[in-house]
Scaffold this motif. Structure first.
Motif: not given
Ligand code: SAH
Length: 361
Positions: A20, A38-39, A34-35, A24, A41-42, A46, A188
């Protein structure tokens, strides 16, 4: 062909192997906020998507850049065998065309996946098929993650347990394996509890001590297979590198540091390591150690050492261990009807070499 097409292009960033924090940094370098990491990575870890196109909350331009620079798919299912008891064996193709095997097992308490950590193996255990052609290369985190992700995608079922017992020696691919464990258990990602992850090693004592410092809560399994050095050396060349005394010392250190119980695996080879005398020696060796012995009936491999011990011998061995207060279970065998095909799956695709992963628990 089941699953997704493998991406064969080289010289690209292996984006799924970035953790993660690394992702970033990567995303920032690409000029994104940087957000977005997260998107991204998911989507990868996920939602388990297999193309950048599916990442619909990222701009088209950004997806295009990712497509150009990155490799997304580490491993994909190329063949699947289904056993009568529900066990599935998968042949996985890596982006460079190498093949490994993974196994999916269903239990009342959840679904387990047994994954490979290397293409081939250089440990040379005499009874094992995976080592026959030597080591080709180690797997990257993305290639281990994708074995789990592909199986979850193809079966449509959630994976709750992971066993690092397929082709390869996990501690001979130390950094990648530890990174894989952290990534597959992180919030995550799939968030699989480390308590549900088992790492099996042929006994690389120094790496076991190093692993003790990682603050992981996984279960460590040691392939012991013999109670003394002379016999162990006949079965496993690694026993020349580390004596049983050194190995047990490392295990003691691991237990002390992690407070976790160790499993000792003992594959039972007819007339080799399966007598009551050996059971007594084993109990003596493990006395006072927070551990558990798992007896594995040998799965005989053509051209490799040994035959399977008689069931009565296995029961006698178990009885002797119990009499001497050693915790013991006999490994439940899954997928026996497709066992023979396990190595053949890779063999058939490689034209000659028999490779097999032993993935029963
Ligand atoms: N390299 C790791 C993981 C590999 S295999 C290790 O050595 O632990 C997982 C387990 O299956 C090991 O205990 C291994 O010794 C055992 N094994 C390998 N070939 C086998 C066979 N033909 N029959 C029974 N057990 C086998």
């Amino acid at each position: 062909m089941t699953g997704t097409d493998c991406d064969n292009r080289q010289n690209k960033t292996d984006i799924k192997s970035l953790d993660f924090i690394e992702l970033q940094e990567y995303v920032l370098k690409m000029g994104q906020k940087s957000f977005r990491a997260k998107q991204l990575y998911q989507w990868m870890h996920q939602q388990l998507v297999t193309s950048f196109d599916e990442m619909t909350n990222l701009s088209k331009a950004f997806r295009g850049q990712l497509e150009e620079r990155c490799l997304l798919n580490g491993a994909c299912v190329t063949e699947r065998q289904i056993s009568k008891d529900g066990t599935n064996k998968f042949l996985m193709e890596l982006a460079d065309g190498n093949l490994v095997e993974s196994v999916w097992m269903q239990y009342k308490h959840g679904n387990s996946v047994c994954i490979s950590t290397q293409v081939g193996c250089r440990m040379g255990c005499r009874f094992c098929a995976s080592t026959e052609g030597g080591l080709i290369r180690s797997l990257r985190p993305s290639e281990m993650l994708d074995q789990v992700y592909e199986i979850q995608r193809v079966t449509g079922e959630r994976v709750s347990n992971i066993i690092l017992m397929g082709i390869g020696e996990p501690l001979d691919n130390y950094e990648n394996v530890v990174k894989f464990i952290r990534m597959v258990s992180e919030e995550h990602g799939l968030h699989i509890s480390q308590r549900n992850i088992t790492l099996s090693t042929c006994g690389l004592a120094e790496q076991i001590k190093r692993l003790a410092e990682e603050a992981l809560t996984i279960t460590l399994a040691i392939s012991l297979h013999a109670p003394d050095d002379a016999l162990r050396r006949e079965m496993m060349p690694v026993a020349y590198r580390y004596s049983i005394a050194e190995l047990i010392d490392a295990c003691r250190y691991y237990i002390q540091k992690t407070n976790r119980r160790i499993t000792f695996e003992y594959s039972m080879v007819e007339g080799k390591n399966d007598s009551v005398l050996e059971a007594e020696a084993l109990s003596k060796l493990l006395k006072g150690l927070n551990c558990h012995v798992n007896l594995i009936p040998l799965n005989p491999v053509k051209g490799r050492m040994g035959q399977r011990s008689l069931q009565s011998k296995i029961e006698d061995f178990k009885f002797t261990l119990e009499k001497n207060h050693t915790n013991v279970t006999i490994r439940r065998e899954m997928g026996r009807d497709i066992d023979a095909a396990c190595g053949q799956l890779r063999n058939k695709n490689k034209g000659g070499k028999l490779h097999e992963s032993i993935c029963k628990d």
